[in-house]
Design a protein around this motif. Sequence first.
Motif, short mmCIF file in Angstrom:
data_model
loop_
_atom_site.label_atom_id
_atom_site.label_comp_id
_atom_site.label_asym_id
_atom_site.label_seq_id
_atom_site.Cartn_x
_atom_site.Cartn_y
_atom_site.Cartn_z
N GLN A 1 14.76 -11.00 1.91
CA GLN A 1 14.09 -9.89 2.59
C GLN A 1 14.46 -8.56 1.94
OE1 GLN A 1 14.55 -9.84 6.86
NE2 GLN A 1 14.61 -12.08 7.01
N ALA A 2 13.58 -7.57 2.14
CA ALA A 2 13.85 -6.21 1.68
C ALA A 2 13.41 -5.24 2.77
CB ALA A 2 13.09 -5.92 0.39
N ALA A 3 14.17 -4.14 2.90
CA ALA A 3 13.82 -3.09 3.85
C ALA A 3 12.83 -2.13 3.20
CB ALA A 3 15.07 -2.34 4.29
N VAL A 4 11.81 -1.72 3.96
CA VAL A 4 10.77 -0.81 3.46
C VAL A 4 10.54 0.31 4.48
CG1 VAL A 4 9.63 -2.54 2.03
CG2 VAL A 4 8.91 -2.26 4.41
N LEU A 5 10.24 1.51 3.97
CA LEU A 5 10.03 2.68 4.82
C LEU A 5 8.58 3.12 4.75
CD1 LEU A 5 11.36 5.00 6.54
CD2 LEU A 5 11.56 6.27 4.39
N LYS A 6 7.97 3.27 5.93
CA LYS A 6 6.60 3.76 6.02
C LYS A 6 6.48 4.57 7.31
CE LYS A 6 1.81 2.15 5.56
NZ LYS A 6 0.93 0.96 5.51
N GLU B 1 6.93 2.90 -8.85
CA GLU B 1 6.33 4.03 -8.15
C GLU B 1 4.94 4.31 -8.72
OE1 GLU B 1 6.99 8.83 -7.64
OE2 GLU B 1 8.77 7.55 -7.78
N VAL B 2 3.95 4.39 -7.83
CA VAL B 2 2.57 4.70 -8.21
C VAL B 2 2.05 5.79 -7.28
CG1 VAL B 2 0.23 3.82 -8.53
CG2 VAL B 2 2.19 2.32 -8.99
N ASP B 3 1.71 6.94 -7.84
CA ASP B 3 1.18 8.06 -7.03
C ASP B 3 2.08 8.40 -5.85
OD1 ASP B 3 -1.03 8.23 -8.73
OD2 ASP B 3 -2.17 6.76 -7.55
N GLY B 4 3.39 8.40 -6.09
CA GLY B 4 4.33 8.81 -5.05
C GLY B 4 4.66 7.75 -4.02
N LYS B 5 4.08 6.56 -4.14
CA LYS B 5 4.37 5.47 -3.22
C LYS B 5 5.03 4.32 -3.98
CE LYS B 5 2.48 7.26 0.52
NZ LYS B 5 3.26 7.56 1.74
N VAL C 1 0.59 -6.65 -9.70
CA VAL C 1 1.01 -6.06 -8.42
C VAL C 1 1.03 -7.16 -7.37
CG1 VAL C 1 0.43 -4.42 -6.60
CG2 VAL C 1 0.08 -3.80 -9.01
N VAL C 2 2.19 -7.43 -6.79
CA VAL C 2 2.29 -8.47 -5.76
C VAL C 2 2.44 -7.89 -4.37
CG1 VAL C 2 3.10 -10.36 -7.23
CG2 VAL C 2 4.74 -8.71 -6.35
N ILE C 3 2.97 -6.67 -4.29
CA ILE C 3 3.03 -5.95 -3.01
C ILE C 3 2.57 -4.52 -3.32
CG2 ILE C 3 4.50 -5.11 -1.14
CD1 ILE C 3 6.31 -7.54 -1.65
N PRO C 4 1.41 -4.09 -2.80
CA PRO C 4 0.83 -2.79 -3.16
C PRO C 4 1.78 -1.62 -2.90
CG PRO C 4 -0.75 -4.12 -1.94
CD PRO C 4 0.56 -4.84 -1.85
N ALA C 5 1.62 -0.57 -3.70
CA ALA C 5 2.44 0.63 -3.56
C ALA C 5 1.95 1.45 -2.36
CB ALA C 5 2.39 1.44 -4.85
N LYS C 6 2.51 1.15 -1.20
CA LYS C 6 2.09 1.84 0.02
C LYS C 6 3.27 2.34 0.85
CE LYS C 6 1.69 -2.56 2.55
NZ LYS C 6 0.79 -3.44 3.32
N TYR C 7 4.49 2.13 0.32
CA TYR C 7 5.68 2.51 1.08
C TYR C 7 6.30 3.79 0.54
CZ TYR C 7 5.26 -2.23 2.87
OH TYR C 7 4.79 -3.38 3.46
N ASP C 8 6.93 4.55 1.44
CA ASP C 8 7.60 5.80 1.04
C ASP C 8 8.92 5.51 0.32
OD1 ASP C 8 5.59 7.33 2.35
OD2 ASP C 8 6.56 6.90 4.26
N ARG C 9 9.61 4.49 0.77
CA ARG C 9 10.84 4.03 0.10
C ARG C 9 10.94 2.53 0.30
NH1 ARG C 9 15.90 7.13 2.35
NH2 ARG C 9 16.95 5.52 1.14
N ILE C 10 11.57 1.85 -0.65
CA ILE C 10 11.79 0.41 -0.50
C ILE C 10 13.14 0.05 -1.08
CG2 ILE C 10 9.39 -0.37 -0.45
CD1 ILE C 10 9.45 -0.77 -3.41
N ASN C 11 13.70 -1.03 -0.61
CA ASN C 11 14.93 -1.59 -1.16
C ASN C 11 14.58 -2.86 -1.93
OD1 ASN C 11 16.49 0.40 -0.04
ND2 ASN C 11 17.15 -0.80 1.72
N PRO C 12 15.42 -3.26 -2.89
CA PRO C 12 15.12 -4.46 -3.67
C PRO C 12 15.37 -5.73 -2.88
CG PRO C 12 17.24 -3.59 -4.30
CD PRO C 12 16.66 -2.60 -3.33
#
Length: 334
Positions: free
Chosen positions: A11-16, A296-300, A310-321
């Motif tokens: 699992q990874a933590a993601v910020l949105k 990072e793509v366009d700030g996400k 791309v397996v998980i789209p760039a839609k998060y503000d921050r993510i952990n590995p």
Amino acid sequence: KKELAKSTDIQAAVLKNNRWEFINKEGELLTNEGYVYADNFSEGWACVNKDGSRMGGKIIGGKYYLIDKKGTKSKFSFDEAFRLQDGIAIVSIDNKKAMIDMSGNVIQSGFDQLLHFVDGLAPAKKGEEYGYLNKKGEWAVKLDKSIRFDVFSEGLARSKKDNKIGFLDTQGKWKIPPTFDTAGQFSEQRASVKKNRKYGFIDPSGKLVIPLEYDDVGRFAEGVCNVKQNNKWGYIDKSGKQIVDFQYNACRFFHEGLAAVLTNGKVGFIDKKGKMIIEPQYKAAFDFKQGRAMVEVDGKMGFIDRTGKVVIPAKYDRINPFVNVEESNPLFRL
């Protein structure tokens, strides 16, 4: 038709939208808790805070506690974030550092400074006492306060005396005398050292095995290391042989056979022969972990696989590995 259970082992933590959740490697959402803080998992547990409030870059209030991969909460909580490492958590109690076990029992407390355990030893300071604790909270090694010391790595601890760096063994003795201007921790039986503004590498006996000829260096990973000469970066092997020419503006360590490199203002990934496997196209990227690299793509932020897909789209503000927190993975950014 019965749905397949979502994979939860990695699992990874993601910020949105200012809230943290956990996802799996497929990008599926595993939680819907709205944490204001979430760390990655370490030894099967992750530190979270649900009830605090975020003010700017700070989190005010709420309690920090651990959850397992099923969301089960620990029986204890504290006012500051903490991690479980080597079966022990370092927490703050009454403005002092303390050691607790997974049942929340206080093993020892009252420390002014206390770092995490590596190989059963943790650097600590209590009043005028300095040294390393064992996992019972007892002084295993006491050191003179003139020595500044670090956590152990491969049985040696980088330490400073009289403004010079050497390495202590687990008995607190100088295995490698303090003669260097700066030094890195040991990784794969090599530690970077600096003298007269140039870097080289020593082995665990203190022998200089790669000459002092580089302007900057990283650390060894998967048998190779990133090194800098004349304002460009390349890679050497453990004997010091150049394996990738000096050509990059910046570069990272190898993980899972690939390394992030910066060229012409964009980040891509090369293999150990220097072949560009994923063309430079990102503003920022992390190392590969569990077959996924954060980009990072366009700030996400999102994830790509080893082919660059791309397996998980760039839609998060921050993510952990997708990795335990003890494996460092700093952002590689312009």
